[in-house]
Design an enzyme around this catalytic site. Structure first.
Site, PDB file in Angstrom:
ATOM      1  N   ARG A 115      -9.505  -0.998   2.742  1.00  0.00           N
ATOM      2  CA  ARG A 115      -9.245  -0.073   1.637  1.00  0.00           C
ATOM      3  C   ARG A 115     -10.339   0.970   1.466  1.00  0.00           C
ATOM      4  O   ARG A 115     -10.061   2.137   1.191  1.00  0.00           O
ATOM      5  CB  ARG A 115      -9.063  -0.878   0.336  1.00  0.00           C
ATOM      6  CG  ARG A 115      -7.731  -1.572   0.266  1.00  0.00           C
ATOM      7  CD  ARG A 115      -7.729  -2.695  -0.751  1.00  0.00           C
ATOM      8  NE  ARG A 115      -8.455  -3.860  -0.290  1.00  0.00           N
ATOM      9  CZ  ARG A 115      -8.586  -4.997  -0.969  1.00  0.00           C
ATOM     10  NH1 ARG A 115      -8.041  -5.091  -2.173  1.00  0.00           N
ATOM     11  NH2 ARG A 115      -9.247  -6.022  -0.474  1.00  0.00           N
ATOM     12  N   LYS A 167     -17.953 -11.497   9.171  1.00  0.00           N
ATOM     13  CA  LYS A 167     -17.413 -10.519   8.215  1.00  0.00           C
ATOM     14  C   LYS A 167     -17.370 -11.165   6.842  1.00  0.00           C
ATOM     15  O   LYS A 167     -16.375 -11.796   6.473  1.00  0.00           O
ATOM     16  CB  LYS A 167     -16.016 -10.073   8.665  1.00  0.00           C
ATOM     17  CG  LYS A 167     -15.315  -9.134   7.690  1.00  0.00           C
ATOM     18  CD  LYS A 167     -14.165  -8.393   8.350  1.00  0.00           C
ATOM     19  CE  LYS A 167     -13.372  -7.606   7.320  1.00  0.00           C
ATOM     20  NZ  LYS A 167     -12.439  -6.648   7.908  1.00  0.00           N
ATOM     21  N   GLU A 216     -14.279 -14.345   9.444  1.00  0.00           N
ATOM     22  CA  GLU A 216     -14.219 -13.735   8.112  1.00  0.00           C
ATOM     23  C   GLU A 216     -13.928 -14.778   7.037  1.00  0.00           C
ATOM     24  O   GLU A 216     -12.771 -15.114   6.791  1.00  0.00           O
ATOM     25  CB  GLU A 216     -13.139 -12.641   8.056  1.00  0.00           C
ATOM     26  CG  GLU A 216     -13.056 -11.998   6.669  1.00  0.00           C
ATOM     27  CD  GLU A 216     -12.026 -10.877   6.561  1.00  0.00           C
ATOM     28  OE1 GLU A 216     -11.242 -10.677   7.496  1.00  0.00           O
ATOM     29  OE2 GLU A 216     -12.008 -10.206   5.512  1.00  0.00           O
ATOM     30  N   ARG A 257       0.845  -1.208   0.000  1.00  0.00           N
ATOM     31  CA  ARG A 257       0.000   0.000   0.000  1.00  0.00           C
ATOM     32  C   ARG A 257       0.885   1.265   0.000  1.00  0.00           C
ATOM     33  O   ARG A 257       0.606   2.223  -0.714  1.00  0.00           O
ATOM     34  CB  ARG A 257      -0.892   0.036   1.237  1.00  0.00           C
ATOM     35  CG  ARG A 257      -1.806  -1.167   1.400  1.00  0.00           C
ATOM     36  CD  ARG A 257      -3.201  -0.943   0.835  1.00  0.00           C
ATOM     37  NE  ARG A 257      -4.105  -1.979   1.299  1.00  0.00           N
ATOM     38  CZ  ARG A 257      -4.257  -3.181   0.724  1.00  0.00           C
ATOM     39  NH1 ARG A 257      -3.578  -3.493  -0.360  1.00  0.00           N
ATOM     40  NH2 ARG A 257      -5.110  -4.061   1.226  1.00  0.00           N
ATOM     41  N   SER A 265     -14.621  -4.781   2.285  1.00  0.00           N
ATOM     42  CA  SER A 265     -14.835  -4.079   1.001  1.00  0.00           C
ATOM     43  C   SER A 265     -14.225  -4.856  -0.161  1.00  0.00           C
ATOM     44  O   SER A 265     -14.725  -4.760  -1.289  1.00  0.00           O
ATOM     45  CB  SER A 265     -14.328  -2.638   1.054  1.00  0.00           C
ATOM     46  OG  SER A 265     -12.954  -2.543   1.332  1.00  0.00           O
ATOM     47  N   GLY A 266     -13.170  -5.575   0.068  1.00  0.00           N
ATOM     48  CA  GLY A 266     -12.700  -6.575  -0.893  1.00  0.00           C
ATOM     49  C   GLY A 266     -12.183  -6.080  -2.236  1.00  0.00           C
ATOM     50  O   GLY A 266     -12.077  -6.863  -3.172  1.00  0.00           O
ATOM     51  N   GLY A 267     -11.892  -4.785  -2.341  1.00  0.00           N
ATOM     52  CA  GLY A 267     -11.412  -4.270  -3.621  1.00  0.00           C
ATOM     53  C   GLY A 267     -12.454  -3.419  -4.345  1.00  0.00           C
ATOM     54  O   GLY A 267     -12.194  -2.883  -5.425  1.00  0.00           O
TER      55      GLY A 267
END
Ligand code: 13P
Length: 336
Positions: free
Chosen positions: A290, A217, A175, A31, A259-261
């Site tokens: 993210r 999650k 998750e 990141r 959010s996964g992208g």
């Protein structure tokens, strides 16, 4: 009401959500590389404490997931990081898995590791102030996958992890992330995610988990990133609710999506519609990495000393997500 249920509700109630700031040093380095900032432990701390000391923390964030490095750091404001988070009213949490490794027997898939010595590590994190934890199982979709082996073994690990976490007096985030990568349709995502979640709850039952003291999650139901059959946000919300209604036991207090992208706006818009149509008793909120941090990180990378400017961007994003967690977001509010 059990203590664990109280912690879960403190994290999730009133539109609050979770800031997933638990990127491992490897992921955080990616990141930071992407915005040309050297990934030193000082810089990782500086960005994170900028977020943790913002106004947005008090108003919108109910819990923060930390990485091992961060939970052991002392902020430049002379507080430990868990203290800084607690002062804002949020609950400190910790990622306790040690990452997804190649699954023996199905080498194109992953199994999440970290059970060895976990009981002792949890006791250490509890002493540092953590009251909830995270473990992420990851599944990819293709013609052959996720395999039964990956679904079973990750569910088993998630259940063993959850049992140890509850034994230690903390709330496990469970998750199971079915990845967006691939050209699959939303229907395939729906089927695979349903199977994955169903299997997780079967295993949680075998391990006698108190479901009122967990947070699920999951991913939202989306078409794959390479799919030419994208679906509308209304459809995302409809399929996501259908999947969760069918597969999540009613005792679970809340669901906090990853959010996964997805972009920040997609993740906000989809969560808003899920809440507009939420006819369940589950709290439906966010546990975004993210989708809460991307714009703030971009600004910060160019203005490292501008704490207020970075916090303003984060506050706005967290505010939008909290409105979405109550079904009160609209695109016009983004411009304000
Ligand atoms: P994203 O919201 O960036 O997917 O991160 C959430 C998370 O904690 C993944 O494990």
């Amino acid at each position: 009401m059990s203590e664990l249920n109280k912690i879960a509700l403190k994290i999730l109630s009133n539109g609050k959500g979770i800031l997933a700031a638990d990127e491992s040093n490897g992921t955080m380095t990616k990141r930071l590389d992407s915005v040309n900032v050297p990934s030193t432990s000082e810089n990782r701390l500086l960005f994170r404490e900028t977020l943790f000391s913002s106004e947005g923390m008090k108003n919108y964030i109910g819990g923060v997931i930390l990485y091992d490095e961060t939970i052991n750091q002392t902020s430049n404001l002379q507080k430990t990081i868990p203290e800084l988070i607690s002062i804002s009213g949020a609950v400190p949490g910790i990622k306790v898995d040690t990452g997804a490794k190649i699954l023996a027997g199905s080498p194109e898939e992953k199994i999440t590791e970290g059970l060895d010595g976990l009981r002792e590590r949890l006791q250490g994190y509890y002493k540092l102030g953590a009251r909830f934890t995270k473990w992420r199982g990851v599944y990819n979709i293709s013609n052959k996958y996720p395999s039964t082996l990956s679904i079973q073994s990750n569910a088993h690990a998630l259940a063993r992890y959850s049992a140890l976490v509850q034994e230690c007096g903390m709330v496990p985030i469970v998750e199971p992330e079915v990845l967006m990568d691939g050209d699959h349709s939303a229907e395939v995502c729906f089927d695979k995610t349903s199977e994955v979640i169903r299997r997780c709850f079967e295993e949680l039952a075998i391990h006698k988990i108190d479901l009122s003291g967990i947070i699920l999650k999951p991913n939202m139901i989306l078409a794959g990133t390479e799919s030419n059959k994208k679906i509308s946000s209304e459809e995302v919300a409809r399929l996501t609710l259908k999947c969760l209604k069918k597969n999540v036991p009613f005792e679970v207090p809340g669901i906090a999506f990853l959010s996964g992208g997805q972009t920040e706006i997609e993740a906000t818009k989809n969560l808003n519609l899920i809440n507009k149509h939420n006819d369940t008793n589950f709290i439906m909120t966010y546990s975004y990495g993210r989708a809460l941090q991307k714009s703030a990180l971009k600004f910060w990378s160019k203005n490292i000393k501008d704490t207020n400017g970075t916090q303003k961007i984060f506050n706005h994003r967290a505010n939008m997500c909290t409105l979405a967690a109550q079904g009160k977001w609209s695109a016009e509010l983004e411009a304000k």
